[in-house]
Design a protein around this motif. Structure first.
Motif, PDB file in Angstrom:
ATOM      1  N   VAL A 103      38.488  79.403 -33.343  1.00  0.00           N
ATOM      2  CA  VAL A 103      39.091  80.109 -32.205  1.00  0.00           C
ATOM      3  C   VAL A 103      40.147  81.102 -32.681  1.00  0.00           C
ATOM      4  O   VAL A 103      40.159  82.262 -32.251  1.00  0.00           O
ATOM      5  CB  VAL A 103      39.680  79.114 -31.179  1.00  0.00           C
ATOM      6  CG1 VAL A 103      40.394  79.850 -30.050  1.00  0.00           C
ATOM      7  CG2 VAL A 103      38.587  78.206 -30.622  1.00  0.00           C
ATOM      8  N   ALA A 104      41.028  80.676 -33.568  1.00  0.00           N
ATOM      9  CA  ALA A 104      42.081  81.573 -34.074  1.00  0.00           C
ATOM     10  C   ALA A 104      41.467  82.773 -34.789  1.00  0.00           C
ATOM     11  O   ALA A 104      41.930  83.905 -34.635  1.00  0.00           O
ATOM     12  CB  ALA A 104      43.036  80.819 -34.994  1.00  0.00           C
ATOM     13  N   ARG A 105      40.416  82.543 -35.554  1.00  0.00           N
ATOM     14  CA  ARG A 105      39.736  83.644 -36.255  1.00  0.00           C
ATOM     15  C   ARG A 105      39.163  84.639 -35.247  1.00  0.00           C
ATOM     16  O   ARG A 105      39.308  85.850 -35.407  1.00  0.00           O
ATOM     17  CB  ARG A 105      38.633  83.104 -37.161  1.00  0.00           C
ATOM     18  CG  ARG A 105      37.848  84.212 -37.865  1.00  0.00           C
ATOM     19  CD  ARG A 105      36.865  83.650 -38.881  1.00  0.00           C
ATOM     20  NE  ARG A 105      37.560  83.042 -39.999  1.00  0.00           N
ATOM     21  CZ  ARG A 105      38.082  83.727 -41.025  1.00  0.00           C
ATOM     22  NH1 ARG A 105      37.963  85.037 -41.074  1.00  0.00           N
ATOM     23  NH2 ARG A 105      38.706  83.105 -42.001  1.00  0.00           N
ATOM     24  N   GLN A 106      38.534  84.142 -34.191  1.00  0.00           N
ATOM     25  CA  GLN A 106      37.991  85.041 -33.168  1.00  0.00           C
ATOM     26  C   GLN A 106      39.109  85.853 -32.521  1.00  0.00           C
ATOM     27  O   GLN A 106      38.946  87.054 -32.278  1.00  0.00           O
ATOM     28  CB  GLN A 106      37.260  84.245 -32.084  1.00  0.00           C
ATOM     29  CG  GLN A 106      35.853  83.863 -32.451  1.00  0.00           C
ATOM     30  CD  GLN A 106      35.157  83.231 -31.269  1.00  0.00           C
ATOM     31  OE1 GLN A 106      35.024  82.019 -31.218  1.00  0.00           O
ATOM     32  NE2 GLN A 106      34.734  84.050 -30.337  1.00  0.00           N
ATOM     33  N   ALA A 136      46.264  80.879 -44.736  1.00  0.00           N
ATOM     34  CA  ALA A 136      44.893  80.961 -45.249  1.00  0.00           C
ATOM     35  C   ALA A 136      44.027  81.841 -44.342  1.00  0.00           C
ATOM     36  O   ALA A 136      43.227  82.642 -44.835  1.00  0.00           O
ATOM     37  CB  ALA A 136      44.296  79.561 -45.370  1.00  0.00           C
ATOM     38  N   LEU A 137      44.197  81.699 -43.040  1.00  0.00           N
ATOM     39  CA  LEU A 137      43.450  82.532 -42.095  1.00  0.00           C
ATOM     40  C   LEU A 137      43.794  84.003 -42.307  1.00  0.00           C
ATOM     41  O   LEU A 137      42.900  84.842 -42.448  1.00  0.00           O
ATOM     42  CB  LEU A 137      43.751  82.124 -40.656  1.00  0.00           C
ATOM     43  CG  LEU A 137      43.194  83.050 -39.569  1.00  0.00           C
ATOM     44  CD1 LEU A 137      41.670  83.115 -39.626  1.00  0.00           C
ATOM     45  CD2 LEU A 137      43.687  82.606 -38.198  1.00  0.00           C
ATOM     46  N   TYR A 138      45.078  84.330 -42.333  1.00  0.00           N
ATOM     47  CA  TYR A 138      45.500  85.731 -42.472  1.00  0.00           C
ATOM     48  C   TYR A 138      44.982  86.324 -43.779  1.00  0.00           C
ATOM     49  O   TYR A 138      44.462  87.441 -43.803  1.00  0.00           O
ATOM     50  CB  TYR A 138      47.017  85.854 -42.393  1.00  0.00           C
ATOM     51  CG  TYR A 138      47.611  85.273 -41.132  1.00  0.00           C
ATOM     52  CD1 TYR A 138      46.953  85.357 -39.906  1.00  0.00           C
ATOM     53  CD2 TYR A 138      48.831  84.620 -41.154  1.00  0.00           C
ATOM     54  CE1 TYR A 138      47.491  84.817 -38.755  1.00  0.00           C
ATOM     55  CE2 TYR A 138      49.380  84.092 -40.001  1.00  0.00           C
ATOM     56  CZ  TYR A 138      48.714  84.183 -38.805  1.00  0.00           C
ATOM     57  OH  TYR A 138      49.241  83.646 -37.668  1.00  0.00           O
ATOM     58  N   GLU A 139      45.109  85.578 -44.853  1.00  0.00           N
ATOM     59  CA  GLU A 139      44.673  86.090 -46.146  1.00  0.00           C
ATOM     60  C   GLU A 139      43.153  86.243 -46.200  1.00  0.00           C
ATOM     61  O   GLU A 139      42.637  87.169 -46.827  1.00  0.00           O
ATOM     62  CB  GLU A 139      45.208  85.209 -47.266  1.00  0.00           C
ATOM     63  CG  GLU A 139      46.721  85.361 -47.400  1.00  0.00           C
ATOM     64  CD  GLU A 139      47.387  84.370 -48.343  1.00  0.00           C
ATOM     65  OE1 GLU A 139      46.683  83.700 -49.124  1.00  0.00           O
ATOM     66  OE2 GLU A 139      48.628  84.272 -48.287  1.00  0.00           O
ATOM     67  N   SER A 140      42.419  85.374 -45.496  1.00  0.00           N
ATOM     68  CA  SER A 140      40.960  85.495 -45.461  1.00  0.00           C
ATOM     69  C   SER A 140      40.522  86.747 -44.697  1.00  0.00           C
ATOM     70  O   SER A 140      39.398  87.216 -44.878  1.00  0.00           O
ATOM     71  CB  SER A 140      40.321  84.255 -44.834  1.00  0.00           C
ATOM     72  OG  SER A 140      40.451  84.265 -43.423  1.00  0.00           O
ATOM     73  N   LEU A 141      41.413  87.284 -43.868  1.00  0.00           N
ATOM     74  CA  LEU A 141      41.136  88.504 -43.102  1.00  0.00           C
ATOM     75  C   LEU A 141      41.755  89.741 -43.757  1.00  0.00           C
ATOM     76  O   LEU A 141      41.882  90.783 -43.129  1.00  0.00           O
ATOM     77  CB  LEU A 141      41.645  88.347 -41.669  1.00  0.00           C
ATOM     78  CG  LEU A 141      40.914  87.289 -40.844  1.00  0.00           C
ATOM     79  CD1 LEU A 141      41.654  87.010 -39.545  1.00  0.00           C
ATOM     80  CD2 LEU A 141      39.483  87.727 -40.569  1.00  0.00           C
ATOM     81  N   SER A 142      42.172  89.597 -45.023  1.00  0.00           N
ATOM     82  CA  SER A 142      42.709  90.685 -45.851  1.00  0.00           C
ATOM     83  C   SER A 142      44.146  91.085 -45.523  1.00  0.00           C
ATOM     84  O   SER A 142      44.596  92.149 -45.949  1.00  0.00           O
ATOM     85  CB  SER A 142      41.798  91.921 -45.800  1.00  0.00           C
ATOM     86  OG  SER A 142      40.528  91.587 -46.304  1.00  0.00           O
ATOM     87  N   PHE A 143      44.879  90.254 -44.785  1.00  0.00           N
ATOM     88  CA  PHE A 143      46.313  90.503 -44.627  1.00  0.00           C
ATOM     89  C   PHE A 143      46.966  90.235 -45.976  1.00  0.00           C
ATOM     90  O   PHE A 143      46.585  89.313 -46.690  1.00  0.00           O
ATOM     91  CB  PHE A 143      46.924  89.571 -43.573  1.00  0.00           C
ATOM     92  CG  PHE A 143      46.692  90.018 -42.157  1.00  0.00           C
ATOM     93  CD1 PHE A 143      47.742  90.525 -41.400  1.00  0.00           C
ATOM     94  CD2 PHE A 143      45.443  89.910 -41.574  1.00  0.00           C
ATOM     95  CE1 PHE A 143      47.528  90.930 -40.096  1.00  0.00           C
ATOM     96  CE2 PHE A 143      45.224  90.311 -40.269  1.00  0.00           C
ATOM     97  CZ  PHE A 143      46.275  90.825 -39.525  1.00  0.00           C
ATOM     98  N   LYS A 144      47.925  91.064 -46.325  1.00  0.00           N
ATOM     99  CA  LYS A 144      48.624  90.932 -47.604  1.00  0.00           C
ATOM    100  C   LYS A 144      50.039  90.419 -47.376  1.00  0.00           C
ATOM    101  O   LYS A 144      50.771  90.918 -46.518  1.00  0.00           O
ATOM    102  CB  LYS A 144      48.700  92.284 -48.325  1.00  0.00           C
ATOM    103  CG  LYS A 144      47.355  92.929 -48.547  1.00  0.00           C
ATOM    104  CD  LYS A 144      46.529  92.175 -49.543  1.00  0.00           C
ATOM    105  CE  LYS A 144      45.213  92.883 -49.786  1.00  0.00           C
ATOM    106  NZ  LYS A 144      44.086  92.016 -49.883  1.00  0.00           N
TER     107      LYS A 144
END
Length: 157
Positions: A103-106, A136-144
Motif C-alpha cells: 500500500v505504501a509503495r502504491q 528501505a521503501l524510499y531507497e527502493s524508489l531511488s530516493f537518495k
C-alpha cells in the motif's frame, strides 16, 4: 505484494477517511488522539488546496463501503536553485494491519506520478532514523539520503 489498492485524491467527500488516517498518523508520532483537530486540519488543507492528499482504499465489490488503508500528504513548495516547483512529502501512513502489502509503495508511486504531472523538480521527505522499513521503501524508489546537509528546526510554540 498484496492486491492493488484503489488510490483516490481526497476531497471533502473523503474527509472522514482522511481525518481518521491523519489522526492515527499523529498518534504514531506520540500526539494525542484528537479526531476533531485532525478533521479541522485536513478540511482546511483540502478547502485551501494547500496540500494534496491521496487515500488508498481496499478493492471491494461494488456497493460495499470503502475501507481506507493508508494516505499520503504532499505540500507544494519551490526550489530556488532550479527555479521550479517541488513537493514535500510530509505524511505517509498505512494502518498497521495493512502494512507489508504494498500500500505504501502504491501511494509513493502515485505521489511520484503526481509530481511528474505537475512538472516538479523533486520530492523531499524526512523520516526517523529508526524507521528502517520506510527508508528501505524510499531507497527502493531511488530516493537518495542527503548526507551533505543538516536539518534544523526552530519550535515557535
Amino acid at each position: 505484494m498484496g492486491a492493488q489498492a484503489k488510490i483516490t485524491q481526497a476531497s471533502l467527500c473523503q474527509l472522514d477517511a482522511a481525518a481518521g488516517l491523519f489522526n492515527c498518523y499523529r498518534q504514531f508520532y506520540h500526539q494525542a488522539d484528537d479526531i476533531e483537530l485532525a478533521r479541522r486540519f485536513i478540511a482546511k488543507r483540502i478547502e485551501q488546496k494547500s496540500s494534496v492528499i491521496y487515500i488508498a482504499y481496499a478493492q471491494l465489490p461494488a456497493g460495499s463501503t470503502e475501507q481506507p488503508l493508508g494516505f499520503i500528504q504532499l505540500y507544494p513548495t519551490f526550489s530556488s536553485i532550479s527555479a521550479k516547483e517541488s513537493l514535500i512529502l510530509n505524511d505517509l501512513y498505512v494502518y498497521q494491519e495493512h502494512r507489508g502489502k504494498g500500500v505504501a509503495r502504491q501511494l509513493m508511486l502515485t505521489a511520484i506520478e503526481y509530481a511528474k504531472s505537475q512538472g516538479c523538480v523533486s520530492i523531499s521527505l524526512e523520516t526517523h532514523h529508526q524507521n528502517h522499513n520506510a527508508q528501505a521503501l524510499y531507497e527502493s524508489l531511488s530516493f537518495k539520503k542527503d548526507e551533505g546537509f543538516f536539518s534544523y528546526t526552530l519550535d515557535i510554540q
